[in-house]
Enzyme design. Sequence first.
Site, mmCIF file in Angstrom:
data_model
loop_
_atom_site.group_PDB
_atom_site.id
_atom_site.type_symbol
_atom_site.label_atom_id
_atom_site.label_comp_id
_atom_site.label_asym_id
_atom_site.label_seq_id
_atom_site.Cartn_x
_atom_site.Cartn_y
_atom_site.Cartn_z
ATOM 1 N N VAL A 56 44.035 60.058 26.450
ATOM 2 C CA VAL A 56 42.944 60.946 26.834
ATOM 3 C C VAL A 56 43.286 61.527 28.196
ATOM 4 O O VAL A 56 43.508 60.795 29.154
ATOM 5 C CB VAL A 56 41.593 60.200 26.909
ATOM 6 N N ALA A 101 43.687 60.224 33.528
ATOM 7 C CA ALA A 101 44.074 60.084 32.124
ATOM 8 C C ALA A 101 44.096 58.597 31.799
ATOM 9 O O ALA A 101 44.040 57.752 32.693
ATOM 10 C CB ALA A 101 45.450 60.700 31.889
ATOM 11 N N LYS A 102 44.151 58.274 30.520
ATOM 12 C CA LYS A 102 44.320 56.878 30.115
ATOM 13 C C LYS A 102 44.833 56.888 28.699
ATOM 14 O O LYS A 102 44.559 57.812 27.944
ATOM 15 C CB LYS A 102 42.973 56.151 30.171
ATOM 16 N N GLY A 103 45.578 55.851 28.343
ATOM 17 C CA GLY A 103 46.094 55.831 26.976
ATOM 18 C C GLY A 103 46.299 54.413 26.514
ATOM 19 O O GLY A 103 46.048 53.459 27.245
ATOM 20 N N ASP A 142 49.538 49.186 32.338
ATOM 21 C CA ASP A 142 48.168 48.703 32.316
ATOM 22 C C ASP A 142 48.209 47.384 31.559
ATOM 23 O O ASP A 142 49.279 46.817 31.387
ATOM 24 C CB ASP A 142 47.287 49.749 31.601
#
Length: 411
Positions: A56, A101-103, A142
């Site tokens: 995202v 952002a993050k995924g 992460d």
Amino acid sequence: MNALAATSRNFKQAAKLLGLDSKLEKSLLIPFREIKVECTIPKDDGTLASFVGFRVQHDNARGPMKGGIRYHPEVDPDEVNALAQLMTWKTAVANIPYGGAKGGIGCAPGELSISELERLTRVFTQKIHDLIGIHTDVPAPDMGTNPQTMAWILDEYSKFHGYSPAVVTGKPVDLGGSLGRDAATGRGVLFATQALLEEYGKNISDQHFVIQGFGNVGSWAAKLICELGGKVIAVSDVSGAVKNTKGLDIEKLIKHASENRGVKGFNGGDAFDPNSLLTEDCDVLIPAALGGVINRENANYIRAKFIIEAANHPTDPEADEILSKKGVIILPDILANSGGVTVSYFEWVQNIQGFMWDEEKVNSELKAYMKKGFKDVKEMCGTHNCDLRMGAFTLGVNRVARATVLRGWEA
């Protein structure tokens, strides 16, 4: 309350305090791009396995998007969305030139072999390589990912785009990673805690600490707190919890935890129920594990005077209200744990310049950024007469809103 609802609620409250235009408010909430890809790999036994990967990309008004990639069985689109949005405000609070952002990939990394993880990472990178980039979106490790994962992404991305060390941060030092990156989030937590305690005329050395989570962030924070004379009296992780009112020997505990995959069985303290850790008697509570752990069920029983949010959204908005009535001071996640993304920024800068810094420079720059971040948040608290969380949210949202308007968002 789930992560997305909590983050959106904080955002809306900040937008109201700032008097943001409602159209602008709506446009800031909607992610810039959401990516969902299927990643099919051959497993070691020859069978095929399929996993779903997400990315995202929330906002790029202030610079390339930045955020972690997590490998976890529950990578839920809503949570990824919330964390991407949180990164937008976090980078703005830290005043570094990024958006959020993050995924992640929905998988259980513990159940995959190293070679399966490598294949999965490479397939994921092949699917998103044209949507990430040095000036577009820069991933980082992460939960469930590490410098090795970043090395695979870098290698796979470089097959398409030529050698590009700045496309990911949190890399191994041998591939352009920054010195001090490993300790960065924990060290940032320390600097933020120092800044907060100074505000109340206190010192790290005269406080008792309880830390939930003893992974990278928790263990580094514990180690650095002890070095400054603070007493860490209780610690927990997935394996169990251990306490010692005279203070735990953190060096020994770190050694024990890495040899035994957890703090359980450590002989320098007494084992106790990890569920009661958050309500232990202490001065400073540091949740450094998962989100949503402080909620309306346990908030009334928390005895700490300060809570430093080293994890992402560990405190539910409902718990926030209960705790503020009790006079508990909460240092919000978007400030407290921004040390990691700040040193990621330093790594990216070093890669782009092709000039690496020594560790002392990394740490002193980090200290300056964390102190300035705290000062800016306090200023916003004064302006809007609000608590630290709203101070941080108004600061972050305001910076992103201003950049958005200056760039011409209605055109």
